[in-house]
Design a protein around this motif. Structure first.
Motif, PDB file in Angstrom:
ATOM      1  N   TYR A 102       0.598  -1.162  -0.003  1.00 24.77           N
ATOM      2  CA  TYR A 102      -0.074  -0.138   0.012  1.00 24.77           C
ATOM      3  C   TYR A 102       1.024   1.360   0.078  1.00 24.77           C
ATOM      4  O   TYR A 102       1.727   1.337   0.722  1.00 24.77           O
ATOM      5  N   GLY A 103       0.400   2.275  -0.876  1.00 19.45           N
ATOM      6  CA  GLY A 103       1.134   3.425  -0.925  1.00 19.45           C
ATOM      7  C   GLY A 103       2.493   3.497  -1.687  1.00 19.45           C
ATOM      8  O   GLY A 103       2.996   4.638  -2.014  1.00 19.45           O
ATOM      9  N   LYS A 104       2.804   2.368  -2.328  1.00 17.67           N
ATOM     10  CA  LYS A 104       4.141   2.159  -2.894  1.00 17.67           C
ATOM     11  C   LYS A 104       3.824   2.000  -4.304  1.00 17.67           C
ATOM     12  O   LYS A 104       3.425   1.029  -4.966  1.00 17.67           O
ATOM     13  N   LEU A 105       4.203   3.150  -5.312  1.00 16.30           N
ATOM     14  CA  LEU A 105       4.153   2.956  -6.821  1.00 16.30           C
ATOM     15  C   LEU A 105       5.458   2.289  -7.356  1.00 16.30           C
ATOM     16  O   LEU A 105       6.507   2.842  -7.149  1.00 16.30           O
TER      17      LEU A 105
END
Lengths: 117, 115
Positions: A102-105
């Motif tokens: 989550y939150g990581k591209l």
């Protein structure tokens, strides 16, 4: 681990040509999201599209279209009748839907598209 | 309105200076991000705030110090930087970390030069 590969480092076309930018991804997540961003010379990343892993419908928005194929882990982007204003760096990106994802591209290396008049 | 603003647009600082980068969004987003981007490379994630709490720190050196004073604002405090820290610093926001895969909207960036 997640990985996004954009094999085309640079593409050069003449205005009105169609061009396809390739994106291949790797993930172990069963649910994930794919994105395309455009970065013109001004520097801002512009959001173009998001695709969920459970929705393989292709999408068309004006001159832009996207082809998502889970079977080949690809999410390709086609610009029809290219214009000089399409010149930019295009990034494909992936995010997972679990735990530390989550939150990581995860970005690909980007494809520099130059459209000549 | 999908606007994220960043100030300043350009910043030149010496290695002994202290400066701050500012980012603001008014989309009601509850997750905010700092990225660093070197020329011809993709953005690299530095920090993520979720509901004003630091959620992710990607092992960033302590000379970079993030701060989230409220849900609309994100700062990056800079101190004793090195020339290799020169880069484009991008701020982004998303509705939250999970919704729509954390679909992020980016600001125009601050181009930082360390001399």
């Amino acid at each position: 681990a997640q990985k996004v590969t954009q094999a085309q480092t640079e593409i050069s076309v003449v205005e009105k040509e169609d061009v396809t930018l390739d994106c291949v991804y790797e993930t172990r997540d069963t649910t994930y999201y794919l994105f395309w961003y455009k970065q013109p010379p001004s520097g801002e990343l512009v959001f173009l599209i998001r695709r969920n892993s459970f929705d393989e419908q292709n999408e068309i928005s004006g001159r832009y279209s996207w082809n998502f194929q889970k079977s080949t882990s690809s999410f390709n982007f086609t610009i029809t009748a290219s214009q000089v204003v399409d010149s930019a760096v295009y990034f494909c990106a992936l995010s997972g839907a679990g735990g530390t994802s989550y939150g990581k591209l995860t970005f690909g290396q980007g494809t520099i598209l130059t459209v000549h008049p | 309105d999908t606007e994220v603003t960043q100030t300043p647009k350009h910043l030149v600082m010496g290695m002994t200076n202290k400066k701050s980068l500012k980012c603001e969004q008014h989309m009601g987003h509850r997750a905010m991000y700092w990225y660093k981007q070197k020329a011809k490379k993709p953005p690299e994630l530095m920090f993520v705030y979720s509901y004003e709490k630091l959620s992710i720190n990607e092992s960033v050196p302590s000379r970079f110090s993030p701060e989230c004073p409220n849900s609309s604002l994100l700062n990056l405090h800079l101190h004793a930087l090195q020339p290799e820290d020169s880069a484009l610093y991008l701020c982004a926001s998303s509705q939250d970390l999970q919704l729509r895969g954390g679909e992020q909207y980016f600001g125009p960036g601050t181009r930082l030069t360390v001399t």
